[in-house]
Design an enzyme around this catalytic site. Sequence first.
Site, short mmCIF file in Angstrom:
data_model
loop_
_atom_site.label_atom_id
_atom_site.label_comp_id
_atom_site.label_asym_id
_atom_site.label_seq_id
_atom_site.Cartn_x
_atom_site.Cartn_y
_atom_site.Cartn_z
N GLU A 288 0.84 -1.21 0.00
CA GLU A 288 0.00 0.00 0.00
C GLU A 288 0.87 1.25 0.00
O GLU A 288 0.56 2.23 -0.66
CB GLU A 288 -0.95 0.00 1.21
CG GLU A 288 -1.96 -1.12 1.17
CD GLU A 288 -2.71 -1.22 -0.15
OE1 GLU A 288 -3.21 -0.19 -0.65
OE2 GLU A 288 -2.76 -2.33 -0.71
N TRP A 291 1.71 1.85 -3.42
CA TRP A 291 0.66 2.49 -4.24
C TRP A 291 0.82 4.00 -4.16
O TRP A 291 0.60 4.72 -5.13
CB TRP A 291 -0.74 2.06 -3.78
CG TRP A 291 -1.18 0.78 -4.43
CD1 TRP A 291 -1.14 -0.48 -3.90
CD2 TRP A 291 -1.71 0.63 -5.77
NE1 TRP A 291 -1.61 -1.40 -4.81
CE2 TRP A 291 -1.97 -0.75 -5.96
CE3 TRP A 291 -1.98 1.50 -6.82
CZ2 TRP A 291 -2.49 -1.25 -7.16
CZ3 TRP A 291 -2.51 0.99 -8.00
CH2 TRP A 291 -2.76 -0.36 -8.16
N TRP A 319 -20.67 10.89 -20.19
CA TRP A 319 -21.07 11.11 -18.79
C TRP A 319 -22.46 11.76 -18.74
O TRP A 319 -22.84 12.51 -19.64
CB TRP A 319 -20.07 12.05 -18.10
CG TRP A 319 -18.67 11.52 -18.00
CD1 TRP A 319 -17.58 11.99 -18.66
CD2 TRP A 319 -18.21 10.41 -17.22
NE1 TRP A 319 -16.45 11.26 -18.34
CE2 TRP A 319 -16.82 10.27 -17.45
CE3 TRP A 319 -18.83 9.52 -16.35
CZ2 TRP A 319 -16.05 9.29 -16.84
CZ3 TRP A 319 -18.05 8.54 -15.73
CH2 TRP A 319 -16.68 8.43 -15.98
N ASN A 354 -10.68 2.85 2.79
CA ASN A 354 -10.32 2.62 1.37
C ASN A 354 -11.34 1.76 0.63
O ASN A 354 -11.71 2.07 -0.50
CB ASN A 354 -8.94 1.98 1.28
CG ASN A 354 -8.53 1.72 -0.15
OD1 ASN A 354 -8.43 2.65 -0.95
ND2 ASN A 354 -8.35 0.45 -0.51
N TRP A 372 -15.87 11.34 -13.02
CA TRP A 372 -15.01 11.11 -11.84
C TRP A 372 -14.46 12.43 -11.31
O TRP A 372 -14.18 12.55 -10.12
CB TRP A 372 -13.88 10.12 -12.17
CG TRP A 372 -12.91 10.56 -13.22
CD1 TRP A 372 -12.97 10.30 -14.55
CD2 TRP A 372 -11.73 11.36 -13.03
NE1 TRP A 372 -11.91 10.87 -15.21
CE2 TRP A 372 -11.12 11.54 -14.31
CE3 TRP A 372 -11.12 11.95 -11.93
CZ2 TRP A 372 -9.96 12.27 -14.49
CZ3 TRP A 372 -9.95 12.68 -12.11
CH2 TRP A 372 -9.38 12.84 -13.38
N TRP A 395 -9.33 7.85 -8.22
CA TRP A 395 -10.53 8.10 -9.04
C TRP A 395 -10.39 7.53 -10.43
O TRP A 395 -11.32 6.92 -10.97
CB TRP A 395 -10.85 9.60 -9.07
CG TRP A 395 -11.62 9.97 -7.84
CD1 TRP A 395 -11.12 10.50 -6.69
CD2 TRP A 395 -13.02 9.76 -7.62
NE1 TRP A 395 -12.13 10.64 -5.76
CE2 TRP A 395 -13.30 10.20 -6.31
CE3 TRP A 395 -14.06 9.25 -8.39
CZ2 TRP A 395 -14.59 10.14 -5.76
CZ3 TRP A 395 -15.33 9.19 -7.85
CH2 TRP A 395 -15.59 9.63 -6.55
P1 FAD Z 1 -3.42 2.16 5.10
O1 FAD Z 1 -4.18 1.00 4.56
O2 FAD Z 1 -2.99 2.09 6.48
O3 FAD Z 1 -2.17 2.36 4.12
C1 FAD Z 1 -0.97 3.05 4.54
C2 FAD Z 1 -0.68 4.19 3.60
O4 FAD Z 1 -0.45 3.72 2.27
C3 FAD Z 1 -1.81 5.20 3.47
O5 FAD Z 1 -1.80 6.12 4.53
C4 FAD Z 1 -1.50 5.84 2.13
O6 FAD Z 1 -0.51 6.84 2.23
C5 FAD Z 1 -0.95 4.67 1.33
N1 FAD Z 1 -2.03 4.06 0.56
C6 FAD Z 1 -2.87 3.09 0.95
N2 FAD Z 1 -3.71 2.76 -0.06
C7 FAD Z 1 -3.39 3.55 -1.10
C8 FAD Z 1 -3.89 3.70 -2.42
N3 FAD Z 1 -4.88 2.94 -2.88
N4 FAD Z 1 -3.34 4.63 -3.22
C9 FAD Z 1 -2.32 5.40 -2.79
N5 FAD Z 1 -1.80 5.30 -1.54
C10 FAD Z 1 -2.33 4.39 -0.71
N6 FAD Z 1 -5.32 8.46 -0.37
C11 FAD Z 1 -4.82 9.63 0.07
O7 FAD Z 1 -3.86 9.65 0.84
N7 FAD Z 1 -5.36 10.82 -0.36
C12 FAD Z 1 -6.41 10.87 -1.23
O8 FAD Z 1 -6.84 11.96 -1.62
C13 FAD Z 1 -6.97 9.63 -1.66
N8 FAD Z 1 -8.06 9.62 -2.48
C14 FAD Z 1 -8.58 8.41 -2.89
C15 FAD Z 1 -9.70 8.40 -3.75
C16 FAD Z 1 -10.25 7.20 -4.17
C17 FAD Z 1 -11.44 7.20 -5.10
C18 FAD Z 1 -9.68 5.98 -3.74
C19 FAD Z 1 -10.27 4.67 -4.18
C20 FAD Z 1 -8.58 5.97 -2.91
C21 FAD Z 1 -8.01 7.18 -2.48
N9 FAD Z 1 -6.88 7.20 -1.61
C22 FAD Z 1 -6.37 8.41 -1.20
C23 FAD Z 1 -6.15 5.96 -1.28
C24 FAD Z 1 -6.57 5.25 0.02
O9 FAD Z 1 -7.97 5.13 0.07
C25 FAD Z 1 -6.09 5.97 1.28
O10 FAD Z 1 -4.71 6.26 1.17
C26 FAD Z 1 -6.29 5.08 2.51
O11 FAD Z 1 -7.65 4.76 2.65
C27 FAD Z 1 -5.81 5.84 3.73
O12 FAD Z 1 -6.08 5.12 4.89
P2 FAD Z 1 -4.92 4.53 5.78
O13 FAD Z 1 -3.91 5.57 6.06
O14 FAD Z 1 -5.56 3.87 6.94
O15 FAD Z 1 -4.29 3.47 4.80
#
Ligand code: FAD
Length: 507
Positions: A288, A291, A319, A354, A372, A395
């Site tokens: 993650e 990502w 759209w 997420n 989106w 997105w």
């Molecule tokens: P954890 O599961 O604990 O993951 C640890 C860290 O890994 C996160 O804090 C984040 O920095 C990174 N990470 C995890 N999943 C992703 C992912 N899919 N993509 C990129 N980085 C990731 N994340 C944001 O930080 N800012 C946003 O604006 C954002 N917008 C999103 C919009 C959509 C439509 C979707 C589907 C996802 C988005 N995410 C975004 C990614 C993800 O949802 C969040 O990073 C995550 O939910 C944050 O929760 P956590 O810190 O508990 O994640």
Amino acid sequence: MTRAAPSPTLLWFRLDLRLSDHPALARAIAGGGPVIPIFIWSPDEEAHAGPGAASRWWLHHSLTALQARLRDVGSRLVIREGPILPAVCKLVDETGADAIVMTRRHEESWRALDDDVTEAMRGRGKATHIVPGSLLFEPDELHSRAGGPFRVFTPFWKAGLARGVSHRPIAAPDAIPAPSTWPTSLPIEALNLLPHIAWDAGLRRTFTPGEAAARLRLQRFLRSDRGADGSPVGIDGYASGRDLPGVDGTSQLSPHLHFGEISVAEVWDAVDADGGASSEHRTTFRKELFWREFAHHLLHHFPHTVTEPLRESFRAFPWADAPGHLSAWQRGETGYPLVDAGMRQLWQIGWMHNRVRMVVASFLTKHLLLPWRSGAAWFWDTLCDADLANNTLGWQWVAGSGADAAPYFRIFHPVAQGERFDARGAYVRRWLPELARLPDRWIHAPWTAPSQVLAEAGIKLDKTYPAPIIDHSWARQRALSAYASISAAARDANAAAKQRGPARQPR
Ligand code: FAD
């Protein structure tokens, strides 16, 4: 003969609001002279759009925490307002600084700003040092076998692992050398970042911005307690727990990482050092973090994707235009409990799980067929972790138009997703208290419950909770037809291009 006192260095804080593992700070101190930490507020110059309301709330508190940290080590934070270039030049002239140091930002508009600042500094005979510090790998450090940027996650991840994360976190300094006189500073309050109407109670209850709180959150996540049902939460249960919005299964580090209150290298290192969690959980968590790296890689190489689809064929996507549907989605009144619970969680605490982000984004772009970009804009304003790279990737991924995107025909069924990932309805009940008394069997589809069950749960459809604003099967078919239309157009265009033969070389 007395030696002239060394000139100060400006340390420009942006999205790196911490003192630990801060390579730019280490570089500024290594200069040997006094260090003047600065912050410049200039939302109109920000990438794409200035920070939204939830991010501004976070920034206010994060700057407050940074100021206190700096005071502890004998320093201060000098706050000014933009425009950035004249503000930086003025500070250089006022302080006699001979260099400016900052952590690299990757948004296109920031790269341009940094070029302007470098040029202006050069014109004054001063140095600029733009130092990596917010990623494990700089976006141009990893490239595909063909030498270009990656568009698919797995090879990116493999390339990163093969290269290895070499950076080891740097400890915070005990002291930062101060100048003999400090330039004037605005108080943080002058930036007007806090809301005028108090909507921030949920954010305050859930999060504490700042470096110390970021570290505590990481430690709590690594401690891995047991949830109410005895299952592990935190890193020890991450591989499965991360998909369950009703449990505390993820780190919630995203706003801390976005504002740079903790470095991703420190998080990576801490997970590496933690021997308690099984390697499966640790690997999934690290993926993650990758990502996030991938999102920045894409933003760097394809900056247009903030507003345009990465896949060309999506430019012609038909759209819909349905403002009523958009506002029902924003308010969490679609009649689909998992979607509505997610949107209410977002509204109340500025963060969403997420799994639910994917479901609500799929619902907007596929069930409602709304662009989106409308969803990304709403997230931008309401998320306290709003991040240009991650939000754009998220997105476009869900909409099917981005890198390594979910196949378009994969349309999340909001009821099935609820039944699978929130089987007992804990998440839905938490954010939709009006459904709290509905038995598990109907919690994700209240409109299918017998009227007596609804009455016993105190629910009147379309009065206390909405009936679905759109029928799932109908919406699914409509979305698939819309997709078929752009696929057919793309096939026709390809066939026409083949018939025309290879493009002629210009003479
Ligand atoms: P954890 O599961 O604990 O993951 C640890 C860290 O890994 C996160 O804090 C984040 O920095 C990174 N990470 C995890 N999943 C992703 C992912 N899919 N993509 C990129 N980085 C990731 N994340 C944001 O930080 N800012 C946003 O604006 C954002 N917008 C999103 C919009 C959509 C439509 C979707 C589907 C996802 C988005 N995410 C975004 C990614 C993800 O949802 C969040 O990073 C995550 O939910 C944050 O929760 P956590 O810190 O508990 O994640």
